[in-house]
Design a protein around this motif. Structure first.
Motif, PDB file in Angstrom:
ATOM      1  N   HIS A 133       0.589  -1.350  -0.041  1.00 52.63           N
ATOM      2  CA  HIS A 133      -0.123   0.088   0.032  1.00 52.63           C
ATOM      3  C   HIS A 133       1.038   1.248   0.305  1.00 52.63           C
ATOM      4  CE1 HIS A 133      -3.519  -2.894   0.996  1.00 52.63           C
ATOM      5  NE2 HIS A 133      -3.082  -2.769   2.000  1.00 52.63           N
ATOM      6  N   MET A 137       1.425   4.042  -3.138  1.00 57.39           N
ATOM      7  CA  MET A 137       0.386   5.443  -2.958  1.00 57.39           C
ATOM      8  C   MET A 137       1.751   5.970  -2.873  1.00 57.39           C
ATOM      9  SD  MET A 137      -2.639   4.447  -2.981  1.00 57.39           S
ATOM     10  CE  MET A 137      -2.801   6.577  -2.999  1.00 57.39           C
ATOM     11  N   LYS A 138       3.004   5.769  -2.829  1.00 57.80           N
ATOM     12  CA  LYS A 138       3.932   6.641  -3.142  1.00 57.80           C
ATOM     13  C   LYS A 138       3.966   7.018  -4.619  1.00 57.80           C
ATOM     14  CE  LYS A 138       8.530   8.741  -1.920  1.00 57.80           C
ATOM     15  NZ  LYS A 138       9.887   8.103  -1.288  1.00 57.80           N
ATOM     16  N   HIS A 141       0.405   8.690  -6.051  1.00 54.03           N
ATOM     17  CA  HIS A 141       0.357  10.315  -5.675  1.00 54.03           C
ATOM     18  C   HIS A 141       1.521  11.022  -6.257  1.00 54.03           C
ATOM     19  CE1 HIS A 141      -1.431   9.364  -1.730  1.00 54.03           C
ATOM     20  NE2 HIS A 141      -2.477   9.485  -2.453  1.00 54.03           N
ATOM     21  N   TYR A 231      -9.907  -2.549  -3.289  1.00 55.99           N
ATOM     22  CA  TYR A 231      -8.688  -1.454  -3.074  1.00 55.99           C
ATOM     23  C   TYR A 231      -8.569  -0.247  -3.995  1.00 55.99           C
ATOM     24  CZ  TYR A 231      -6.421  -4.274   0.219  1.00 55.99           C
ATOM     25  OH  TYR A 231      -6.423  -5.193   1.600  1.00 55.99           O
ATOM     26  N   TYR A 235      -7.545   3.181  -2.821  1.00 53.87           N
ATOM     27  CA  TYR A 235      -6.049   3.982  -4.006  1.00 53.87           C
ATOM     28  C   TYR A 235      -6.729   5.231  -4.291  1.00 53.87           C
ATOM     29  CZ  TYR A 235      -3.200  -0.208  -2.925  1.00 53.87           C
ATOM     30  OH  TYR A 235      -2.639  -0.698  -2.512  1.00 53.87           O
ATOM     31  N   VAL A 417      -2.429   5.048   4.100  1.00 58.85           N
ATOM     32  CA  VAL A 417      -2.368   5.207   2.526  1.00 58.85           C
ATOM     33  C   VAL A 417      -2.031   6.584   2.181  1.00 58.85           C
ATOM     34  CG1 VAL A 417      -3.407   2.711   0.826  1.00 58.85           C
ATOM     35  CG2 VAL A 417      -4.126   5.529   2.105  1.00 58.85           C
ATOM     36  N   TYR A 422       3.556   7.063   4.857  1.00 59.11           N
ATOM     37  CA  TYR A 422       4.052   6.087   4.631  1.00 59.11           C
ATOM     38  C   TYR A 422       5.138   7.558   4.064  1.00 59.11           C
ATOM     39  CZ  TYR A 422       2.590   8.849   0.199  1.00 59.11           C
ATOM     40  OH  TYR A 422       1.713   9.801  -1.477  1.00 59.11           O
TER      41      TYR A 422
END
Length: 441
Positions: A133, A137-138, A141, A231, A235, A417, A422
């Motif tokens: 996750h 997500m990094k 984004h 998910y 996300y 997330v 993170y």
């Protein structure tokens, strides 16, 4: 001094306990490790001044609740079905909670109460789910911040045996909970591919020749995980054409496991009387056995393969074609298979495991289509400080530190997330050689 309460001292706890105790003097915390096996706990904590080994039956409500009342933070590495009893106690006594397990319907029912109490219950804070996750997500984004439009997301992760220890026909050894391995995929899988929802049954899951190329390792097989679609909202990729989360294995494992499913040996519902039952009779319970043929030839004929084939070698390696007695009383097939795997596919002291994770993201930016690969390979140290224990335990440990340092303002029931979670965790994981490499096409 702050107090951390850890439930569970099994395979995945080793590196978490190491991390918590190594940080204890500077962070001024004390760790109580709880399990039913006192010797197991002591083997993980040693003689550390900062650890208290405590053996209880987790279902002993009075003992469990007393421990929870006296702590500042609870971490649960119990079997998934037991998290809920700990979670309810944490809610009652106003304690924050961390676990590596999936959010399930039972904890979902407490979501409003957790938020109302101002508590943080961080679930899916391990490897997969967890690091997957955070790393995904990094990337997501970062792509979106630069104006990229994502149209395909695929994420793969597998706990494998390191090439240096890969010495059996299954190309697999157990580095985590064996029961979870036996029951993997029982509910099938759901994912989206090119705009269409795909559903696979348990019987179809491992009948896949789908593979990906991993740098320095070559070809690995994959099978889709559970319900990937759940998910897409987390996300914020609800509208993309392809979204899949999958498990990685060496190709030979998938072929062999598909055979075990066909033979009914992963069934966990109907008990079988195993006393005075040979392994071959058990393995061939759904077959029409020809008494004129050897066990090898019988099985090969029924499966439509050569008696010299890889499949037969795999079954022989597990001892499924011999005349030895099982003698486990009344058990489900899955329980028998679990014991076989624990005996035949166990990691030896010098064995090393390996974690492989890869994200494959396709996106468009400035009318140019791009495919990004981001991958991580982590090698274990030995059969205790495994790559699995490292990648499950360290995110939990780092998250615990952030919370006890009051660096997390988040409340409610969450998975990791968000950037405030993170970014610091992925940064510290790099100090422990857990990092991602990226490439673009």
């Amino acid at each position: 001094m702050r107090n951390i309460l850890l439930f569970g001292a099994g395979k995945s706890s080793t590196c978490l306990i190491d991390y918590l105790l190594a940080n204890a003097p500077r962070q001024k915390w004390h760790v109580t490790v709880v399990d039913h096996d006192l010797m197991l706990i002591k083997s993980k904590t040693g003689k550390s001044y900062y650890a208290t080994p405590t053996a209880i039956d987790i279902k002993d409500q009075a003992a469990r609740q007393q421990l929870i009342q006296d702590t500042d933070l609870v971490i649960s590495l119990l079997p998934p079905a037991l998290h809920i009893i700990v979670a309810k106690d944490c809610l009652q006594f106003r304690k924050n909670m961390l676990t590596a397990s999936y959010i399930d319907p039972e904890i979902r029912k407490l979501q409003k109460d957790i938020q109302k109490a101002g508590l943080l219950f961080m679930y899916e804070m391990g490897l997969d789910p967890g690091i997957d996750h955070m790393s995904a997500m990094k990337l997501i984004h970062s792509i979106e911040k630069k104006g990229g439009q994502i149209f395909s997301f695929k994420s793969y992760c597998g706990g494998l045996i390191s090439p240096s220890s890969n010495d059996n026909p299954w190309q697999y050894k157990i580095s985590w909970n064996a029961r979870n391995i036996v029951l993997a995929g029982q509910s099938g899988a759901v994912y989206r591919e090119k705009g269409k929802v795909k559903e696979l049954t348990h019987e179809q899951l491992f009948d896949q020749s789908k593979t990906i190329q991993v740098p320095s390792l070559g070809k690995l097989a994959y099978y889709p995980n559970r319900d990937s679609l759940t998910y897409m909202e987390a996300y914020k990729l609800e509208n993309i054409a392809t979204f899949m989360r999958a498990t990685l294995r060496y190709p030979d494992f998938c072929e062999g496991w598909h055979t075990l499913i066909k033979l009914g040996l992963t069934n966990d519902t109907q008990p079988v009387a195993t006393d005075n039952l040979t392994y071959f009779k058990w393995a061939s319970q759904q077959l029409n056995v020809d008494k004129q043929l050897s066990n090898d030839d019988n099985m090969a004929q029924q499966l439509g393969v050569s008696s010299k084939s890889k499949i037969i070698r795999q079954l022989k390696f597990l001892g499924l074609l011999n005349g030895d007695m099982i003698n486990m009383g009344e058990q489900t097939n899955a329980a028998v298979l679990q014991r076989i795997m624990e005996n035949k596919l166990k990691m030896e002291p010098a064995d090393k495991d390996m974690i492989v994770m890869m994200h494959e993201i396709e996106f468009e930016r400035r009318n140019m289509a791009t495919r990004m690969h981001s991958y991580m390979i982590v090698q274990g140290e030995d059969n205790l400080r495994t790559a699995m224990a490292k990648t499950v335990g360290l995110p939990l440990g780092i998250m615990a530190k952030l919370m006890l340092q009051d660096k997390v303002s988040l409340t409610g029931l969450h998975i990791p997330v968000m950037p405030e979670i993170y970014n610091p965790i992925l940064k510290e994981l790099e100090e422990h050689e857990i990092r991602f490499e990226e490439s673009f096409e």
